[in-house]
Design a protein around this motif. Sequence first.
Motif, short mmCIF file in Angstrom:
data_model
loop_
_atom_site.label_atom_id
_atom_site.label_comp_id
_atom_site.label_asym_id
_atom_site.label_seq_id
_atom_site.Cartn_x
_atom_site.Cartn_y
_atom_site.Cartn_z
N GLY A 107 35.35 94.65 51.97
CA GLY A 107 33.96 94.83 52.38
C GLY A 107 33.81 94.85 53.88
N ALA A 108 32.58 94.63 54.32
CA ALA A 108 32.28 94.60 55.75
C ALA A 108 31.07 93.71 56.00
N VAL A 109 31.00 93.21 57.21
CA VAL A 109 29.85 92.44 57.67
C VAL A 109 29.16 93.25 58.75
N GLY A 110 27.85 93.26 58.71
CA GLY A 110 27.06 93.85 59.78
C GLY A 110 26.15 92.79 60.36
N VAL A 111 26.12 92.69 61.67
CA VAL A 111 25.26 91.73 62.36
C VAL A 111 24.48 92.48 63.43
N SER A 112 23.21 92.14 63.57
CA SER A 112 22.38 92.74 64.62
C SER A 112 21.33 91.73 65.07
N GLY A 113 20.93 91.88 66.32
CA GLY A 113 19.88 91.02 66.88
C GLY A 113 20.19 90.58 68.29
N GLU A 114 21.46 90.57 68.62
CA GLU A 114 21.93 90.16 69.94
C GLU A 114 22.55 91.37 70.61
N LEU A 115 23.19 91.16 71.76
CA LEU A 115 24.00 92.22 72.33
C LEU A 115 25.10 92.54 71.33
N SER A 116 25.51 93.78 71.26
CA SER A 116 26.46 94.20 70.23
C SER A 116 27.76 93.40 70.25
N ASP A 117 28.29 93.10 71.44
CA ASP A 117 29.52 92.29 71.51
C ASP A 117 29.30 90.92 70.88
N ASN A 118 28.12 90.35 71.09
CA ASN A 118 27.80 89.04 70.51
C ASN A 118 27.59 89.14 69.00
N ASP A 119 27.02 90.25 68.55
CA ASP A 119 26.90 90.48 67.11
C ASP A 119 28.28 90.44 66.47
N GLU A 120 29.25 91.09 67.11
CA GLU A 120 30.61 91.13 66.58
C GLU A 120 31.23 89.73 66.55
#
Length: 140
Positions: A107-120
């Motif tokens: 699978g995969a995880v997606g995160v959003s809300g912060e700067l993209s590097d921080n999302d990662e």
Amino acid sequence: DQSSQIVDAALGEARRRDFRPIIALVLDAGGYAKAMKREDGAGLLHYDIAMGKAWGAVAMGSASRVQGERMEQRPGVVAAIAAASGGRFMPIPGGVLIRSADGELIGAVGVSGELSDNDEICAVAGIVAAGLIADTGQAI
């Protein structure tokens, strides 16, 4: 259970680092949602961005950061993939593949809300907390 652990740990990492409110979601290898949590204050578009990061990672078989780096000089390809995917493709950091101990894509995880590097960073923390392998496409 692992999907829930991943989103909880991703949000926990964001709080430990005093990041802005995030959304974290987990997709299985077929692109279907397994778990999602949104912190109060996370923006309306962040769900769609997190989904696009994770969906694109599963669909293309590589982390969203890698996709962005590969396509930097190929805007036509990015536009074509975005059109073919109905806009569900976000080639920016924050979409991380989940692999089992034997390397199988699960699978995969997606995160959003912060700067993209921080999302990662948050996505990786969630995957690791669940005892799985985070595949960002970069040597660790």
